[in-house]
Design a protein around this motif. Structure first.
Motif, PDB file in Angstrom:
ATOM      1  N   TRP A 127      13.530  25.533  32.837  1.00 44.05           N
ATOM      2  CA  TRP A 127      12.717  24.389  32.429  1.00 44.05           C
ATOM      3  C   TRP A 127      11.668  24.772  31.402  1.00 44.05           C
ATOM      4  O   TRP A 127      11.426  24.026  30.440  1.00 44.05           O
ATOM      5  CB  TRP A 127      12.052  23.753  33.648  1.00 44.05           C
ATOM      6  N   TRP A 128      11.034  25.944  31.548  1.00 44.25           N
ATOM      7  CA  TRP A 128       9.955  26.328  30.657  1.00 44.25           C
ATOM      8  C   TRP A 128      10.467  26.649  29.247  1.00 44.25           C
ATOM      9  O   TRP A 128       9.773  26.423  28.252  1.00 44.25           O
ATOM     10  CB  TRP A 128       9.193  27.530  31.223  1.00 44.25           C
ATOM     11  N   LYS A 129      11.713  27.142  29.169  1.00 46.07           N
ATOM     12  CA  LYS A 129      12.294  27.418  27.854  1.00 46.07           C
ATOM     13  C   LYS A 129      12.522  26.117  27.091  1.00 46.07           C
ATOM     14  O   LYS A 129      12.175  26.012  25.908  1.00 46.07           O
ATOM     15  CB  LYS A 129      13.603  28.174  28.015  1.00 46.07           C
ATOM     16  N   TYR A 130      13.088  25.130  27.774  1.00 44.16           N
ATOM     17  CA  TYR A 130      13.340  23.861  27.106  1.00 44.16           C
ATOM     18  C   TYR A 130      12.046  23.103  26.830  1.00 44.16           C
ATOM     19  O   TYR A 130      11.963  22.344  25.850  1.00 44.16           O
ATOM     20  CB  TYR A 130      14.286  23.003  27.944  1.00 44.16           C
ATOM     21  N   PHE A 131      11.036  23.308  27.657  1.00 40.65           N
ATOM     22  CA  PHE A 131       9.735  22.689  27.397  1.00 40.65           C
ATOM     23  C   PHE A 131       9.144  23.231  26.096  1.00 40.65           C
ATOM     24  O   PHE A 131       8.637  22.466  25.261  1.00 40.65           O
ATOM     25  CB  PHE A 131       8.781  22.952  28.560  1.00 40.65           C
ATOM     26  N   LEU A 132       9.221  24.555  25.911  1.00 39.94           N
ATOM     27  CA  LEU A 132       8.704  25.153  24.684  1.00 39.94           C
ATOM     28  C   LEU A 132       9.525  24.726  23.469  1.00 39.94           C
ATOM     29  O   LEU A 132       8.975  24.486  22.379  1.00 39.94           O
ATOM     30  CB  LEU A 132       8.707  26.682  24.803  1.00 39.94           C
TER      31      LEU A 132
ATOM     32  N   VAL B 278       2.176  22.083   6.116  1.00 38.41           N
ATOM     33  CA  VAL B 278       3.588  22.131   5.722  1.00 38.41           C
ATOM     34  C   VAL B 278       4.202  23.473   6.111  1.00 38.41           C
ATOM     35  O   VAL B 278       5.329  23.538   6.634  1.00 38.41           O
ATOM     36  CB  VAL B 278       3.743  21.891   4.210  1.00 38.41           C
ATOM     37  N   LEU B 279       3.485  24.553   5.866  1.00 39.05           N
ATOM     38  CA  LEU B 279       3.993  25.880   6.222  1.00 39.05           C
ATOM     39  C   LEU B 279       4.148  26.024   7.731  1.00 39.05           C
ATOM     40  O   LEU B 279       5.137  26.602   8.214  1.00 39.05           O
ATOM     41  CB  LEU B 279       3.063  26.963   5.672  1.00 39.05           C
ATOM     42  N   VAL B 280       3.188  25.504   8.489  1.00 37.80           N
ATOM     43  CA  VAL B 280       3.287  25.547   9.955  1.00 37.80           C
ATOM     44  C   VAL B 280       4.494  24.739  10.416  1.00 37.80           C
ATOM     45  O   VAL B 280       5.261  25.167  11.290  1.00 37.80           O
ATOM     46  CB  VAL B 280       1.989  25.015  10.591  1.00 37.80           C
ATOM     47  N   SER B 281       4.673  23.561   9.809  1.00 41.80           N
ATOM     48  CA  SER B 281       5.815  22.728  10.170  1.00 41.80           C
ATOM     49  C   SER B 281       7.133  23.431   9.862  1.00 41.80           C
ATOM     50  O   SER B 281       8.077  23.386  10.666  1.00 41.80           O
ATOM     51  CB  SER B 281       5.736  21.401   9.418  1.00 41.80           C
ATOM     52  N   ALA B 282       7.217  24.095   8.712  1.00 39.53           N
ATOM     53  CA  ALA B 282       8.446  24.805   8.343  1.00 39.53           C
ATOM     54  C   ALA B 282       8.747  25.924   9.338  1.00 39.53           C
ATOM     55  O   ALA B 282       9.908  26.118   9.739  1.00 39.53           O
ATOM     56  CB  ALA B 282       8.321  25.357   6.931  1.00 39.53           C
ATOM     57  N   ALA B 283       7.704  26.674   9.728  1.00 38.04           N
ATOM     58  CA  ALA B 283       7.906  27.744  10.706  1.00 38.04           C
ATOM     59  C   ALA B 283       8.355  27.189  12.051  1.00 38.04           C
ATOM     60  O   ALA B 283       9.240  27.749  12.715  1.00 38.04           O
ATOM     61  CB  ALA B 283       6.618  28.555  10.868  1.00 38.04           C
ATOM     62  N   LEU B 284       7.766  26.064  12.476  1.00 36.20           N
ATOM     63  CA  LEU B 284       8.152  25.452  13.748  1.00 36.20           C
ATOM     64  C   LEU B 284       9.584  24.926  13.691  1.00 36.20           C
ATOM     65  O   LEU B 284      10.349  25.054  14.661  1.00 36.20           O
ATOM     66  CB  LEU B 284       7.183  24.319  14.098  1.00 36.20           C
ATOM     67  N   TYR B 285       9.959  24.325  12.569  1.00 37.74           N
ATOM     68  CA  TYR B 285      11.339  23.866  12.401  1.00 37.74           C
ATOM     69  C   TYR B 285      12.316  25.041  12.474  1.00 37.74           C
ATOM     70  O   TYR B 285      13.404  24.929  13.054  1.00 37.74           O
ATOM     71  CB  TYR B 285      11.506  23.139  11.068  1.00 37.74           C
TER      72      TYR B 285
ATOM     73  N   ALA C 114      11.155  21.841  23.118  1.00 34.90           N
ATOM     74  CA  ALA C 114      10.793  20.457  22.823  1.00 34.90           C
ATOM     75  C   ALA C 114       9.404  20.372  22.206  1.00 34.90           C
ATOM     76  O   ALA C 114       9.172  19.588  21.268  1.00 34.90           O
ATOM     77  CB  ALA C 114      10.855  19.614  24.098  1.00 34.90           C
ATOM     78  N   LEU C 115       8.471  21.170  22.713  1.00 30.85           N
ATOM     79  CA  LEU C 115       7.117  21.182  22.152  1.00 30.85           C
ATOM     80  C   LEU C 115       7.139  21.614  20.687  1.00 30.85           C
ATOM     81  O   LEU C 115       6.454  21.020  19.839  1.00 30.85           O
ATOM     82  CB  LEU C 115       6.234  22.127  22.966  1.00 30.85           C
ATOM     83  N   THR C 116       7.936  22.632  20.380  1.00 31.06           N
ATOM     84  CA  THR C 116       8.074  23.097  18.997  1.00 31.06           C
ATOM     85  C   THR C 116       8.628  22.002  18.104  1.00 31.06           C
ATOM     86  O   THR C 116       8.136  21.769  16.984  1.00 31.06           O
ATOM     87  CB  THR C 116       8.985  24.331  18.943  1.00 31.06           C
ATOM     88  N   ASP C 117       9.641  21.294  18.583  1.00 32.80           N
ATOM     89  CA  ASP C 117      10.269  20.250  17.784  1.00 32.80           C
ATOM     90  C   ASP C 117       9.321  19.072  17.555  1.00 32.80           C
ATOM     91  O   ASP C 117       9.218  18.550  16.435  1.00 32.80           O
ATOM     92  CB  ASP C 117      11.547  19.771  18.480  1.00 32.80           C
ATOM     93  N   VAL C 118       8.626  18.657  18.603  1.00 28.55           N
ATOM     94  CA  VAL C 118       7.704  17.524  18.475  1.00 28.55           C
ATOM     95  C   VAL C 118       6.583  17.847  17.503  1.00 28.55           C
ATOM     96  O   VAL C 118       6.229  17.037  16.632  1.00 28.55           O
ATOM     97  CB  VAL C 118       7.137  17.133  19.857  1.00 28.55           C
ATOM     98  N   GLU C 119       6.005  19.040  17.633  1.00 28.61           N
ATOM     99  CA  GLU C 119       4.877  19.398  16.772  1.00 28.61           C
ATOM    100  C   GLU C 119       5.318  19.632  15.333  1.00 28.61           C
ATOM    101  O   GLU C 119       4.548  19.396  14.399  1.00 28.61           O
ATOM    102  CB  GLU C 119       4.174  20.651  17.312  1.00 28.61           C
ATOM    103  N   ALA C 120       6.565  20.093  15.126  1.00 26.92           N
ATOM    104  CA  ALA C 120       7.076  20.246  13.760  1.00 26.92           C
ATOM    105  C   ALA C 120       7.148  18.891  13.065  1.00 26.92           C
ATOM    106  O   ALA C 120       6.762  18.748  11.895  1.00 26.92           O
ATOM    107  CB  ALA C 120       8.446  20.909  13.789  1.00 26.92           C
ATOM    108  N   ASN C 121       7.644  17.884  13.794  1.00 24.34           N
ATOM    109  CA  ASN C 121       7.706  16.531  13.218  1.00 24.34           C
ATOM    110  C   ASN C 121       6.312  15.970  12.942  1.00 24.34           C
ATOM    111  O   ASN C 121       6.078  15.320  11.914  1.00 24.34           O
ATOM    112  CB  ASN C 121       8.462  15.591  14.170  1.00 24.34           C
ATOM    113  N   TYR C 122       5.381  16.234  13.841  1.00 27.76           N
ATOM    114  CA  TYR C 122       4.042  15.663  13.722  1.00 27.76           C
ATOM    115  C   TYR C 122       3.252  16.302  12.580  1.00 27.76           C
ATOM    116  O   TYR C 122       2.581  15.603  11.799  1.00 27.76           O
ATOM    117  CB  TYR C 122       3.287  15.835  15.039  1.00 27.76           C
TER     118      TYR C 122
END
Length: 393
Positions: free
Chosen positions: A109-114, A203-210, A116-124
């Motif tokens: 669960w914690w792996k998928y939580f991280l 933008v750079l943070v978003s690219a790294a998260l993506y 999903a968190l990465t994906d959501v914050e990349a979009n935001y």
């Protein structure tokens, strides 16, 4: 006679040099036209451009929503994750056996939580960047996702790239440069420039998260399952985006004028995002996350082409040049498959020695053509010696 021998020697030497360069760029495999233009490559190109068109759909609907005064990125993400929850998470909930949803939540669960968190914050973060920097900066810096993705794939997925792959990425980035130049010539350097450094940093943070999100996606869909990945993304993505929406958009959502046009735009955006999330793992499993991101570079061009008709954007011939160059780079990247460090390199080494022996044999054949008996015997024994070595490998 001597001139003919010299010309033959020069021709064989040049062919040998080309073969060595070909092995350096593409590996020991000898590629033919049939190897390059395959049904798999055509299917990959078409599917990659289909993903770009889905992103184009999200961009167009976002532009219409922004023109209507609606700026709720978390609400839009929440609707997408909720649709994933209602489909893939429900399918996962009814799955039986060892990979059922209860077991997945207990162990991972914690792996998928991280993830999903990465994906959501990349979009935001990339949406927030539009408030502080220009469109040109976002288009250029967003390409940072590709080198980061290649490095992460090299480290964690053990992906090994040939020099041709690096050249292909450089060609694609050259196409992006042409697109940005066309934007400047057409006067489309839109966006705010009040806090450029902050916007560029976002933008750079978003690219790294993506990049992190895409690496996790590639590993999951290739080693586990697409349904598991999308089901967990729907579950945790809905929770995370819902909490963020309640925090950051509690005042923006109630003031939306919910007329038919706004509702249709929200539905269109959600369906495009849902199609993108559902379809992208299929293409990633066929190719790689890096190849998919290269194909997505044309998404901005599709958005521009739509904008010429919908928002009266100015046209520039560099847009066509950019599309052709990016597509060419994408084809170059997919001509030669990537390898992994876990794969044995003995096959490649053997193929290299076989190819080298072939070069030696061709040199021996040149000696035979001279009609000199001593060199003929030397060339024959040399070829036999090479064949004996190769047969022992």
């Amino acid at each position: 006679m001597d001139c003919e021998v010299g010309e033959n020697s020069f021709e064989h030497g040049r062919l040998g040099t080309l073969r060595r360069w070909g092995r350096f760029l593409c590996g020991p495999r000898n590629l033919t036209f049939k190897d390059v233009l395959t049904w798999q490559l055509c299917k990959t190109i078409v599917m990659g451009q289909a993903l770009s068109m889905l992103i184009c759909g999200t961009a167009v609907t976002c532009q219409y929503l922004a023109n209507a005064g609606v700026e709720t990125p978390m609400l839009q993400s929440f609707l997408n994750y909720t649709l994933l929850l209602l489909t893939y998470t429900l399918v996962l909930a009814f799955r039986r056996g060892e990979n059922n949803m209860v077991r997945i939540l207990k162990t991972k669960w914690w792996k998928y939580f991280l993830m999903a968190l990465t994906d959501v914050e990349a979009n935001y973060t990339v949406v927030k960047a539009y408030q502080y920097t220009t469109l040109t900066s976002i288009q250029l810096l967003d390409c940072f996702v590709i080198p980061v993705l290649m490095v992460l794939s090299w480290i964690f997925l053990k992906t090994r790239y040939r020099p041709l792959h690096v050249i292909a990425v450089a060609v694609c980035l050259l196409g992006v440069g042409a697109m940005v130049g066309a934007d400047l010539l057409a006067g489309r350097d839109q966006g705010s420039s009040s806090h450029v450094l902050l916007g560029d940093g976002l933008v750079l943070v978003s690219a790294a998260l993506y990049a992190v999100s895409n690496v996790c996606q590639e590993y999951t869909v290739k080693n586990l399952s697409r349904v598991e990945f999308l089901g967990m993304m729907g579950l945790f993505g809905t929770l995370i985006s819902g909490v963020q929406m309640a925090i950051f958009e509690s005042k923006a959502v109630p003031v939306i004028n919910w007329n038919l046009k706004i509702c249709v735009l929200f539905v269109a955006y959600t369906l495009c995002m849902y199609g993108l999330y559902s379809f992208m793992p299929v293409v990633v499993k066929m190719t790689s996350a890096t190849a998919v991101n290269l194909s997505l570079l044309t998404a901005d061009l599709f958005s521009l082409f739509c904008g010429m008709f919908l928002f009266r954007y100015n046209f520039s011939g560099l847009y066509i040049v950019s599309f052709v160059v990016i597509t060419l780079g994408f084809i170059m990247f997919n001509i030669v498959p990537t390898s992994t460090a876990d794969q044995s390199y003995s096959t490649d080494d053997r193929a290299y020695h076989l190819a080298s022996s072939a070069d030696v044999q061709q040199d021996g054949d040149l000696v035979v053509d001279l009609g000199q008996e001593n060199q003929d015997r030397t060339g024959s024994s040399h070829k036999a010696h090479c064949n004996g070595l190769c047969s022992q490998k």
